[in-house]
Scaffold this active site. Structure first.
Site, PDB file in Angstrom:
ATOM      1  NE  ARG A   1      -5.652   9.569   3.516  1.00 32.85           N
ATOM      2  CZ  ARG A   1      -4.366   9.820   3.305  1.00 32.85           C
ATOM      3  NH1 ARG A   1      -3.934  11.066   3.318  1.00 32.85           N
ATOM      4  NH2 ARG A   1      -3.515   8.830   3.109  1.00 32.85           N
TER       5      ARG A   1
ATOM      6  CE1 TYR B   1     -15.009   3.347  -2.371  1.00 30.23           C
ATOM      7  CE2 TYR B   1     -13.030   3.576  -3.737  1.00 30.23           C
ATOM      8  CZ  TYR B   1     -13.626   3.505  -2.489  1.00 30.23           C
ATOM      9  OH  TYR B   1     -12.858   3.586  -1.356  1.00 30.23           O
TER      10      TYR B   1
ATOM     11  CE  LYS C   1      -5.895   2.046  -0.285  1.00 32.19           C
ATOM     12  NZ  LYS C   1      -6.148   2.233   1.106  1.00 32.19           N
TER      13      LYS C   1
ATOM     14  CB  SER D   1     -11.502   7.277  -3.076  1.00 33.50           C
ATOM     15  OG  SER D   1     -10.291   7.776  -2.534  1.00 33.50           O
TER      16      SER D   1
ATOM     17  CE  LYS E   1      -3.385   2.419   2.866  1.00 30.53           C
ATOM     18  NZ  LYS E   1      -4.329   2.324   3.989  1.00 30.53           N
TER      19      LYS E   1
END
Ligand code: PBG
Length: 327
Positions: free
Chosen positions: A209, A317, A252, A278, A199
């Site tokens: 966030r 998403y 990620k 995101s 990550k």
């Protein structure tokens, strides 16, 4: 030296039928995990400005929202608990409350959709007042070793609620081992660990966030998340998590790290997930909103890139819009 005109690449792509025949099969819905934000209470479905098409749900509303997602055949969800600021403390103890929003969501989803895999994020940043991913020492640095027990406690709480897999994302050294030991001690030897193993400290987490209220109040996460300037140490992070007992590895973010996904796919025989984060989602929305591209075409192309790089699990998403994008 030219092979032209004998070799003509356009011959094999001259019709839709040929293109369909030769292209890689798009990843099916069963390979997708939909990340969801869960707040306490009931009847809550709050749209997120920074993530169009995504919401903060109370557990009951999440169950409703999952109906079409489950019908499309999406394989699982990744649960992020979001608690009010008033519940945040220095040690993030709301993270292992037995009736916290993440725990309630796991229970509700297991009950209503027993054939869906339920993954839970294990990290303290949504529960600490300072919003760092671990406990702070006296100097304000994140204390690696002191953070392991709280993470393990959070993980066993999720396992007890019925989580299929717990997913440590705090980037503490030794966190996978500490969680595996705690799970096994409590008899959860079938609960998997999908580690956020590689990550990176990324600018692409901004919209998340905002959604989770987890921006660090001071400093940044570069002292614990991996540096994008060095892919070798990024790969080593995953190798170490494999040695600590991770069942599934992860890279990620995804789109700026397709090289890392592809190289890790060749180095490990564990299943590999990629988190299409995101900022990668919001970026396409912003582009489409300005009329600079077609939203679904851009989404499809980025998903195909992640699949081509070699990730068999795609955390995205876009999952709740799978039929519009991939169908
Ligand atoms: C928690 C966590 C983050 C994301 C997943 N788990 C935020 C962060 O590390 O700051 C980001 C997910 C996304 O951007 O979609 N540590």
């Amino acid at each position: 030296m030219s092979l032209y005109p004998e070799i003509r690449m356009r011959r094999v792509r001259q019709s839709p039928a040929l293109r369909r025949m030769l292209d890689m099969e798009p990843p099916g819905p069963g390979r997708f995990i939909w990340p969801v934000f869960v707040v306490p209470g009931s009847g809550v479905q709050q749209p997120l400005d920074s993530l169009p098409g995504q919401f903060r749900f109370s557990p009951d509303r999440l169950v409703e929202a999952l109906k079409p997602v489950h019908n499309m055949g999406i394989g699982g969800i990744l649960v992020f608990g979001v608690v009010p600021d008033a519940n945040k403390t220095d040690n993030g103890c709301a993270a292992w409350e037995p009736d916290g929003p993440a725990v309630e969501a796991v229970r509700a989803v297991r009950e209503h959709y027993p054939d869906m895999a339920v993954f839970t994020d294990v990290c303290l940043c949504g529960y600490t007042r300072h919003a760092h991913c671990g406990l702070l020492d006296a100097s304000g640095d994140v204390d690696n070793d002191a953070t392991l027990a709280p993470l393990a406690r959070m993980a066993t709480t999720h396992a007890k609620a019925g989580a299929t897999a717990v997913c440590p994302s705090a980037m503490m050294d030794g966190q996978v081992q500490a969680i595996r030991q705690a799970l096994d001690t409590d008899g959860f030897n079938n609960t998997m660990i999908m580690s956020y193993s590689t990550k990176f400290a990324s600018g692409f987490y901004g919209p998340f966030r905002e959604a989770g209220g987890s921006s660090p109040r001071h400093g940044d996460r570069r002292g614990y998340q991996a540096s994008y300037g060095d892919s070798r140490r990024g790969l080593l992070e995953s190798a170490l998590d494999e040695a600590e007992g991770a069942d599934i590895l992860m890279v990620k973010p995804a789109l700026a790290y397709l090289d890392v996904i592809a190289r890790l796919r060749e180095r490990t025989n564990l299943p590999l997930a990629a988190y299409n984060v995101s900022g990668e989602y919001a970026m396409l929305h912003a582009t489409a909103e300005r009329g600079w591209g077609d939203l679904h075409a851009l989404a499809r192309e980025s998903i195909m890139g992640i699949a081509r790089a070699g990730a068999e699990i795609i955390i995205s998403y876009w999952a709740n819009q799978y039929d519009q994008i991939m169908g």
